[in-house]
Design an enzyme around this catalytic site. Sequence first.
Site, PDB file in Angstrom:
ATOM      1  CG  ASP A   1      -3.515   4.444  -3.125  1.00 24.40           C
ATOM      2  OD1 ASP A   1      -2.682   3.753  -2.508  1.00 24.40           O
ATOM      3  OD2 ASP A   1      -4.706   4.531  -2.773  1.00 24.40           O
TER       4      ASP A   1
ATOM      5  CG  ASP B   1      -1.930   1.125   1.176  1.00 25.07           C
ATOM      6  OD1 ASP B   1      -2.030   1.797   0.126  1.00 25.07           O
ATOM      7  OD2 ASP B   1      -2.622   1.343   2.184  1.00 25.07           O
TER       8      ASP B   1
END
Length: 473
Positions: free
Chosen positions: A331, A102
């Site tokens: 992201d 992440d």
Amino acid sequence: MAPLGLHLFISLCLLLFPFCSFSEETPKITLSLHHLPVPSHPDPFHYLAALANASLLRARHIRNPQATPKPTWAPIYPHSYGGYSLSLNFGTPPQPIPVLLDTGSDLTWLPCTKSYSCRKCSSPSNPIPKIPTFFPKYSSSARLLGCRNPKCSWFHSQDALASCRNCPSNSSTCPKICPPYIIIYGSGSTAGILLSETIDLGDRTVENFTVGCSVYSVKQPAGGIAGFGRGVVSLPAQLGAKSFSYCLVSRRFDDAEGKAGSLVIGGEPEGSDSGLRFTPMRKNPYILPGSAASVYYYVDLKKITVGGKKVKVKKEALIPRKDGSGGTIVDSGTTFTYLDATLMEAVAAAFEEAVAGRYNRSVAVEAATGLRPCFGIGLSAAAVLELPELGFHFKSGAEMRLPIENYFAIAGDRAAGAAAAACLTLVGGEADAASGLEPAVILGSFQQQNYQVVYDLERERIGFRRQPCLNSS
Ligand SMILES: *[C@@H]1O[C@H](CO)[C@@H](O)[C@H](O)[C@H]1NC(C)=O
Ligand SMILES: *[C@@H]1O[C@H](CO)[C@@H](O)[C@H](O)[C@H]1NC(C)=O
Ligand SMILES: *[C@@H]1O[C@H](CO)[C@@H](O)[C@H](O)[C@H]1NC(C)=O
Ligand SMILES: *[C@@H]1O[C@H](CO)[C@@H](O)[C@H](O)[C@H]1NC(C)=O
């Protein structure tokens, strides 16, 4: 704010540690697709709809961190971000735990202790047989992070730590451990206590890595999360890495186990002589230090093209605004790229214009998946779809001219006679209701498949290169 009372903490501490004590090489890590449960669901649109929902939930959260979505909003599906996982080895001897990669958050955390509770982390259609769990009590190197440890102030303000810092040294009632953390994600949350632990990277070990020992999570993946965002807490920063890079294998809807891409942490990053095109890594100047957005990787997106033509939007639509909103972030924890209302309208319109007359929109499939536009592709011939190219063009010449499988997916089961359509795998277009920090573009992992993406932390730039990511491992 913390949901876990002090008293739970003391008992946890005792449970974890009988004595409650306080006290550059280039590792290549195999990155595998998170196993995504798909075909058994009776609704052929469920999978795409769930991914679209998850991407939107995360976008909503990233865009407005104050407004935590109500639990009922999240998809029923545990791997809600449809993410990519790697295996990390913590402890002595090492305990391997799968974690999601992440780049939109910074703390690395693991499901921890036998009392770990994960609410709504599985569903009838996707039961998690057993959550891989880290047991600090079986590790000789696990230590609770003390509240006087400077690393504790990565997570807590000076005010929050005053009772610890100002406690006279001869007092026996001083707080000792760093207070618990709680992290709210787009869908779900996690909470626990901070450990100082050894991480084993295969060819070397790193001591005193700060990792979250989560005891309570809601709607999280079956493993933990590896935080690759910016800032001191993040995994690359704690390892002292000057760069990291990944190549995400393509995500087919029949994801087979064993397909792997790769993640490289540290070492000298590849340069532009290897075909990478770089764009500067930006800090949003209007974001407060310490806010969730302070760990995002901002880049300058200059234009979006559809079929080689620039999508017409006002110049301001792509640059950060003084209130902290706007701008573009990369992201890996978001699946489908998010575009704000203005951009989504313009991009959808550009696609509709470019395919006008060749395919009709399928409103039924749009309603079922939450994606748009979706173009009906009929039930007959295995037609080759001709759809315009989607391109993201960044400052300094970096660009992603995406292969079609990175932005269109087939929804519906043609073989079973259900309506089928090709849907644009971008989400957004929500009216800008929220105030707060709202990137205009969140570049998600679906659009990064089969790209080598290099985060050069030292030179503060991100590079892209299209290439097949399938690793032989
Ligand atoms: C997606 O969210 C909508 C509400 O926003 C909900 O009605 C729908 O059931 C969700 N779909 C899936 C597959 O989670
Ligand atoms: C702790 O030390 C301070 C100053 O040295 C002294 O005034 C105080 O009485 C001591 N308290 C205890 C509990 O020993
Ligand atoms: C890790 O922390 C321990 C205890 O604070 C300290 O003695 C040790 O030197 C540290 N190791 C490294 C590599 O910093
Ligand atoms: C699109 O819809 C119109 C009106 O229903 C129909 O006449 C036309 O054949 C359709 N085009 C395609 C490519 O399916």
